[in-house]
Design a protein around this motif. Structure first.
Motif, PDB file in Angstrom:
ATOM      1  N   VAL A 108     -29.601  37.086 -45.299  1.00 37.99           N
ATOM      2  CA  VAL A 108     -28.670  35.834 -45.549  1.00 37.99           C
ATOM      3  C   VAL A 108     -27.433  36.224 -44.604  1.00 37.99           C
ATOM      4  CG1 VAL A 108     -27.289  36.836 -47.558  1.00 37.99           C
ATOM      5  CG2 VAL A 108     -27.363  34.435 -47.112  1.00 37.99           C
ATOM      6  N   ASN A 109     -26.934  35.191 -43.818  1.00 36.07           N
ATOM      7  CA  ASN A 109     -25.923  35.367 -42.924  1.00 36.07           C
ATOM      8  C   ASN A 109     -24.675  34.640 -43.254  1.00 36.07           C
ATOM      9  OD1 ASN A 109     -24.018  35.541 -40.464  1.00 36.07           O
ATOM     10  ND2 ASN A 109     -25.858  35.180 -39.178  1.00 36.07           N
ATOM     11  N   TYR A 110     -23.739  35.688 -43.452  1.00 38.58           N
ATOM     12  CA  TYR A 110     -22.219  35.299 -43.620  1.00 38.58           C
ATOM     13  C   TYR A 110     -21.426  35.871 -42.817  1.00 38.58           C
ATOM     14  CZ  TYR A 110     -23.507  33.077 -48.305  1.00 38.58           C
ATOM     15  OH  TYR A 110     -23.951  32.370 -49.369  1.00 38.58           O
ATOM     16  N   ASP A 111     -21.762  35.924 -41.568  1.00 34.57           N
ATOM     17  CA  ASP A 111     -20.984  36.759 -40.467  1.00 34.57           C
ATOM     18  C   ASP A 111     -19.600  36.183 -40.202  1.00 34.57           C
ATOM     19  OD1 ASP A 111     -20.637  38.615 -38.508  1.00 34.57           O
ATOM     20  OD2 ASP A 111     -20.518  36.824 -36.922  1.00 34.57           O
ATOM     21  N   GLY A 112     -18.532  37.217 -40.627  1.00 35.99           N
ATOM     22  CA  GLY A 112     -17.143  36.802 -40.711  1.00 35.99           C
ATOM     23  C   GLY A 112     -16.470  36.762 -41.943  1.00 35.99           C
ATOM     24  N   HIS A 113     -17.322  36.595 -42.937  1.00 36.81           N
ATOM     25  CA  HIS A 113     -16.722  36.596 -44.442  1.00 36.81           C
ATOM     26  C   HIS A 113     -16.386  37.987 -45.007  1.00 36.81           C
ATOM     27  CE1 HIS A 113     -16.877  34.070 -48.186  1.00 36.81           C
ATOM     28  NE2 HIS A 113     -16.056  35.108 -48.278  1.00 36.81           N
TER      29      HIS A 113
END
Length: 433
Positions: A157-162
């Motif tokens: 799952v991608n939450y890049d930058g969070h």
């Protein structure tokens, strides 16, 4: 029925929190939690490193009973291993509770082996979001091997930058709102990665590509950065506790906060010495704070000696769930202490590590410690810094405690020679402790 939230910090030092003597104002919410509940001053982790403690927690047993928990830190090099991980057939805290109708979730770090052979969903959790390995970037969520390591129910799952600490808190709040709606009892394992390296704060806003290539970055971090990471952790805990109050769940929910081992390079362990990787007090003594509505006298303090695996026995005791008959607990329930904080009972606590050939026994005020063939005997009631070796003054006690360690070692057999924790720094990188 009673709900449970187990909040596990990562590499938090014994004295990093204000309620444990911390010298920086970084933990107002956890300090408030201690004021509402009970604080343990003689609490320990099952190990001075991450993964073995987590085995002790999820099984309620000494981690040495499982090959996968011998000592390895579960880095990416174990991906695909059929041996280094938590066997799905082994009863666990979430699986035993789930059999009794509990909803179960792990929000945060797993660190107990990699798919396809191991994973949270194979060991009792019906929901998981978080990293599978030890340390990951707080913004890009890549692990030490440079691989993206953030999954939801086994899928990337991608939450890049969070910022990861905030992401886990957001998920915990969402989970609690869902549970308030269905009114089923639940276990929420909220396992933060903070304040474990990499040394990244929320204020940075993004990860540094250079540090993503070596997320341990030995030349990075500072006491200030570390303090900001604890602040974010504390704020997350505060949001979770507030959600319990707002949703009307606080009275029926046991909340336990601790760390998986002693602190690392920037942590405060005063008056203890040593840190992560050590069986000196700074490596294994950790905070324990417990809140349970009005069932615990506010501001209580206990000197009862306890260990990570004891809280598995405690939660299941409260829930009325026995251990599996083939897998009896090594942990001991702390429920009598929660009910009556002045209650204390004697017990022995044991540890061992291949690293530096360490082993230790805590029995009452006394501690036996062996490191690289050297033996020490400390009276911790007057010498918490472990500086006054009583081995020559108390030869009979030394021999007795050494013999108890020998007997205990014999139960588990030798740690496999190839089971080694990886240092996050070398002796030449860091000054002497």
């Amino acid at each position: 029925m009673t709900n449970f939230i187990f909040i596990l910090a990562d590499d938090l030092g014994y004295a990093d929190l204000g309620c444990y003597g911390g010298r920086k104002p970084v933990s107002p919410n956890l300090d408030r939690m201690a004021a509402r509940g009970i604080r343990f001053t003689q609490g320990y982790s099952n190990s001075p490193v991450c993964s073995p403690t987590r085995f002790g927690l999820i099984t309620g047993r000494y981690q040495y009973r499982l090959r996968g928990a011998a000592e390895e830190p579960m880095t990416g090099r174990f991906r695909g291993s059929t041996e280094i991980g938590l066997p799905p057939a082994h009863p666990t805290l979430p699986s035993l509770l789930r059999e009794r109708g509990y909803r179960t979730a792990l929000i945060g770090k797993w660190h107990l082996g990699y798919p396809p052979h191991f994973g949270p969903e194979k060991s009792g959790y019906e929901y998981h979001i978080g990293p599978l390995s030890g340390g990951v970037s707080y913004f890009s969520h890549v692990d030490r091997m440079g691989k993206h390591d953030l999954v939801r129910d086994g899928e990337p799952v991608n939450y890049d930058g969070h910022y990861l600490t905030d992401l886990l808190t957001d998920e915990a709040e969402t989970y609690l709102r869902a549970r308030a709606g269905d009114r089923q009892p639940f276990l929420l394992s909220l396992h933060y990665t903070a304040p474990h390296w990499p040394w990244e704060t929320r204020a940075q806003g993004r990860s540094n590509p250079e540090t993503d290539q070596d997320i341990r970055h030995l030349d990075g971090g500072s006491v200030h950065v570390y303090g900001e990471m604890i602040k974010a952790l504390d704020e997350g805990c505060g949001r979770v506790l507030k959600a319990l109050d707002d949703l009307g769940l606080a009275e029926d929910t046991v909340v336990i906060f601790t760390s998986d081992n002693g602190g690392e390079r920037f942590s405060d362990t005063w008056p203890l010495v040593g840190g992560k990787m050590d069986l000196t007090e700074g490596g294994i003594r950790v905070p324990y704070i417990v809140q349970w509505g009005d069932r615990i006298a506010p501001g209580s303090v206990s000197a009862q000696q306890c260990m990570t695996m004891d809280w598995t026995a405690t939660m299941l005791d409260i829930a009325g769930v026995p251990a599996h008959p083939d897998y009896p607990f090594d942990g001991v329930s702390m429920l009598p202490v929660l009910r009556e904080p002045a209650h204390e009972f004697p017990r022995e606590l044991f540890w061992r590590m291949n690293y530096r050939s360490q082993r230790a026994l805590r029995d009452g005020p006394w501690k036996y410690l062996a490191v690289e063939g050297n033996e020490y005997l400390f009276d911790l009631s007057v010498d918490e810094r472990e500086r006054a070796n009583q081995a020559r003054r108390e030869p009979e006690r030394l021999a007795r405690m050494r013999s108890r360690c020998d007997d205990w070692d014999a139960v588990f057999g030798a740690i496999p020679a190839d089971a080694r924790s990886e240092l996050v720094y070398t002796d030449k990188d860091m000054p002497s402790r």
